[in-house]
Design a protein around this motif. Structure first.
Motif, PDB file in Angstrom:
ATOM      1  N   VAL A 128       0.811  -1.222   0.000  1.00 25.10           N
ATOM      2  CA  VAL A 128       0.000   0.000   0.000  1.00 25.10           C
ATOM      3  C   VAL A 128       0.843   1.270   0.000  1.00 25.10           C
ATOM      4  N   HIS A 129       2.081   1.196   0.503  1.00 28.90           N
ATOM      5  CA  HIS A 129       2.918   2.397   0.558  1.00 28.90           C
ATOM      6  C   HIS A 129       3.710   2.612  -0.733  1.00 28.90           C
ATOM      7  N   ALA A 130       3.616   1.646  -1.648  1.00 22.72           N
ATOM      8  CA  ALA A 130       4.531   1.664  -2.793  1.00 22.72           C
ATOM      9  C   ALA A 130       4.035   2.496  -3.970  1.00 22.72           C
ATOM     10  N   GLU A 131       2.707   2.669  -4.076  1.00 25.94           N
ATOM     11  CA  GLU A 131       2.148   3.198  -5.337  1.00 25.94           C
ATOM     12  C   GLU A 131       2.707   4.563  -5.728  1.00 25.94           C
ATOM     13  N   GLU A 132       2.733   5.501  -4.766  1.00 19.64           N
ATOM     14  CA  GLU A 132       3.212   6.851  -5.085  1.00 19.64           C
ATOM     15  C   GLU A 132       4.673   6.834  -5.516  1.00 19.64           C
ATOM     16  N   VAL A 133       5.469   6.022  -4.821  1.00 23.25           N
ATOM     17  CA  VAL A 133       6.900   5.933  -5.121  1.00 23.25           C
ATOM     18  C   VAL A 133       7.099   5.320  -6.514  1.00 23.25           C
ATOM     19  N   LYS A 134       6.319   4.283  -6.825  1.00 19.14           N
ATOM     20  CA  LYS A 134       6.427   3.635  -8.145  1.00 19.14           C
ATOM     21  C   LYS A 134       6.090   4.624  -9.272  1.00 19.14           C
ATOM     22  N   THR A 135       5.026   5.392  -9.067  1.00 19.98           N
ATOM     23  CA  THR A 135       4.614   6.366 -10.081  1.00 19.98           C
ATOM     24  C   THR A 135       5.694   7.418 -10.281  1.00 19.98           C
ATOM     25  N   SER A 136       6.255   7.878  -9.175  1.00 20.98           N
ATOM     26  CA  SER A 136       7.299   8.900  -9.247  1.00 20.98           C
ATOM     27  C   SER A 136       8.543   8.364  -9.961  1.00 20.98           C
ATOM     28  N   LEU A 137       8.916   7.119  -9.654  1.00 22.57           N
ATOM     29  CA  LEU A 137      10.081   6.506 -10.312  1.00 22.57           C
ATOM     30  C   LEU A 137       9.853   6.394 -11.818  1.00 22.57           C
ATOM     31  N   GLU A 138       8.642   5.996 -12.202  1.00 21.46           N
ATOM     32  CA  GLU A 138       8.294   5.892 -13.635  1.00 21.46           C
ATOM     33  C   GLU A 138       8.492   7.234 -14.334  1.00 21.46           C
ATOM     34  N   GLU A 139       8.024   8.309 -13.690  1.00 22.89           N
ATOM     35  CA  GLU A 139       8.157   9.643 -14.298  1.00 22.89           C
ATOM     36  C   GLU A 139       9.622  10.045 -14.392  1.00 22.89           C
ATOM     37  N   ASP A 140      10.378   9.734 -13.334  1.00 22.61           N
ATOM     38  CA  ASP A 140      11.785  10.141 -13.307  1.00 22.61           C
ATOM     39  C   ASP A 140      12.602   9.378 -14.357  1.00 22.61           C
ATOM     40  N   VAL A 141      12.220   8.145 -14.672  1.00 21.96           N
ATOM     41  CA  VAL A 141      12.930   7.375 -15.713  1.00 21.96           C
ATOM     42  C   VAL A 141      12.992   8.188 -17.001  1.00 21.96           C
ATOM     43  N   GLN A 142      11.871   8.819 -17.371  1.00 23.77           N
ATOM     44  CA  GLN A 142      11.840   9.614 -18.609  1.00 23.77           C
ATOM     45  C   GLN A 142      12.779  10.810 -18.510  1.00 23.77           C
ATOM     46  N   GLU A 143      12.801  11.447 -17.332  1.00 20.03           N
ATOM     47  CA  GLU A 143      13.668  12.632 -17.164  1.00 20.03           C
ATOM     48  C   GLU A 143      15.142  12.247 -17.181  1.00 20.03           C
ATOM     49  N   GLU A 144      15.476  11.124 -16.530  1.00 19.90           N
ATOM     50  CA  GLU A 144      16.891  10.700 -16.490  1.00 19.90           C
ATOM     51  C   GLU A 144      17.362  10.315 -17.906  1.00 19.90           C
ATOM     52  N   LEU A 145      16.456   9.712 -18.679  1.00 24.71           N
ATOM     53  CA  LEU A 145      16.798   9.356 -20.057  1.00 24.71           C
ATOM     54  C   LEU A 145      17.041  10.619 -20.892  1.00 24.71           C
ATOM     55  N   ASP A 146      16.247  11.633 -20.624  1.00 24.23           N
ATOM     56  CA  ASP A 146      16.419  12.919 -21.276  1.00 24.23           C
ATOM     57  C   ASP A 146      17.774  13.544 -20.911  1.00 24.23           C
ATOM     58  N   HIS A 147      18.179  13.375 -19.647  1.00 24.61           N
ATOM     59  CA  HIS A 147      19.496  13.881 -19.220  1.00 24.61           C
ATOM     60  C   HIS A 147      20.600  13.189 -20.027  1.00 24.61           C
ATOM     61  N   ALA A 148      20.474  11.864 -20.153  1.00 26.50           N
ATOM     62  CA  ALA A 148      21.479  11.102 -20.900  1.00 26.50           C
ATOM     63  C   ALA A 148      21.567  11.622 -22.335  1.00 26.50           C
ATOM     64  N   ARG A 149      20.404  11.890 -22.929  1.00 25.05           N
ATOM     65  CA  ARG A 149      20.380  12.386 -24.310  1.00 25.05           C
ATOM     66  C   ARG A 149      21.082  13.739 -24.417  1.00 25.05           C
ATOM     67  N   MET A 150      20.806  14.635 -23.472  1.00 28.05           N
ATOM     68  CA  MET A 150      21.457  15.963 -23.493  1.00 28.05           C
ATOM     69  C   MET A 150      22.977  15.841 -23.361  1.00 28.05           C
ATOM     70  N   LEU A 151      23.416  14.945 -22.476  1.00 24.68           N
ATOM     71  CA  LEU A 151      24.859  14.756 -22.253  1.00 24.68           C
ATOM     72  C   LEU A 151      25.519  14.162 -23.487  1.00 24.68           C
ATOM     73  N   GLY A 152      24.852  13.169 -24.099  1.00 30.95           N
ATOM     74  CA  GLY A 152      25.389  12.533 -25.303  1.00 30.95           C
ATOM     75  C   GLY A 152      25.481  13.529 -26.456  1.00 30.95           C
ATOM     76  N   GLU A 153      24.466  14.380 -26.570  1.00 30.73           N
ATOM     77  CA  GLU A 153      24.487  15.381 -27.647  1.00 30.73           C
ATOM     78  C   GLU A 153      25.582  16.416 -27.418  1.00 30.73           C
ATOM     79  N   ARG A 154      25.809  16.756 -26.162  1.00 26.04           N
ATOM     80  CA  ARG A 154      26.902  17.709 -25.876  1.00 26.04           C
ATOM     81  C   ARG A 154      28.258  17.082 -26.214  1.00 26.04           C
ATOM     82  N   LEU A 155      28.437  15.795 -25.886  1.00 23.95           N
ATOM     83  CA  LEU A 155      29.684  15.110 -26.258  1.00 23.95           C
ATOM     84  C   LEU A 155      29.871  15.144 -27.775  1.00 23.95           C
ATOM     85  N   LYS A 156      28.798  14.895 -28.516  1.00 17.77           N
ATOM     86  CA  LYS A 156      28.864  14.913 -29.981  1.00 17.77           C
ATOM     87  C   LYS A 156      29.276  16.299 -30.488  1.00 17.77           C
ATOM     88  N   GLN A 157      28.701  17.342 -29.882  1.00 17.54           N
ATOM     89  CA  GLN A 157      29.070  18.709 -30.278  1.00 17.54           C
ATOM     90  C   GLN A 157      30.551  18.985 -30.024  1.00 17.54           C
TER      91      GLN A 157
END
Ligand SMILES: [Fe+2]
Ligand SMILES: [Fe+2]
Length: 151
Positions: free
Chosen positions: A34-63
């Protein structure tokens, strides 16, 4: 202008964001109770943001005329974020996230400092943009921890 320190930090951060994606995704799937739902939802959302961070870093390396690394360069370091044996142990995941976000905050502060010293405002901007997201993640999970008082 860029320096080896900057490209090393960008590469380290790129790898670290992918490790974070894997561990947040895994914990978002495995937690129960019962305590897990909010944390699971938040982790799901953060996965997208962390992936976006990786993309920004990779693009900067390419530049900077460098390539982001493939998986052969990968070394795991987030030991405290491994899925808990007891899948209702939400608190251990919260503590692991706080540690991962603390490390990320430290890394992006170092990147910002190195970029400022090297007069590389574009990398500075990348560091500050991502740093703001990591501080927000940290604040959110600090809030979750308040629901789970230490015994
Ligand atoms: Fe991130
Ligand atoms: Fe984060």
């Amino acid at each position: 202008m860029t320096t080896d320190e900057i490209t090393d930090l960008l590469t380290e951060a790129y790898i670290s964001e992918h490790e974070t994606v894997m561990n947040y995704q895994t914990n978002a799937i495995v937690l129960d109770g019962v305590h897990a739902e909010e944390v699971k939802t938040s982790l799901e959302e953060d996965v997208q943001e962390e992936l976006d961070h990786a993309r920004m870093l990779g693009e900067r390396l390419k530049q900077l005329d460098e390539s982001p690394p493939g998986s052969a360069a990968f070394e795991a370091s987030q030991h405290s974020l491994q899925p808990p044996e007891d899948t209702t142990d939400v608190q251990s995941v919260i503590d692991g996230v706080l540690e991962a976000e603390d490390n990320a905050i430290e890394l992006y502060r170092s990147l910002h400092e190195a970029a400022a010293e090297a007069n590389d405002p574009v990398t500075e901007d990348v560091a500050v943009t991502i740093l703001a997201d990591e501080e927000a993640h940290h604040t959110e999970f600090r809030g979750f921890r308040k629901q789970f008082p230490q015994d």
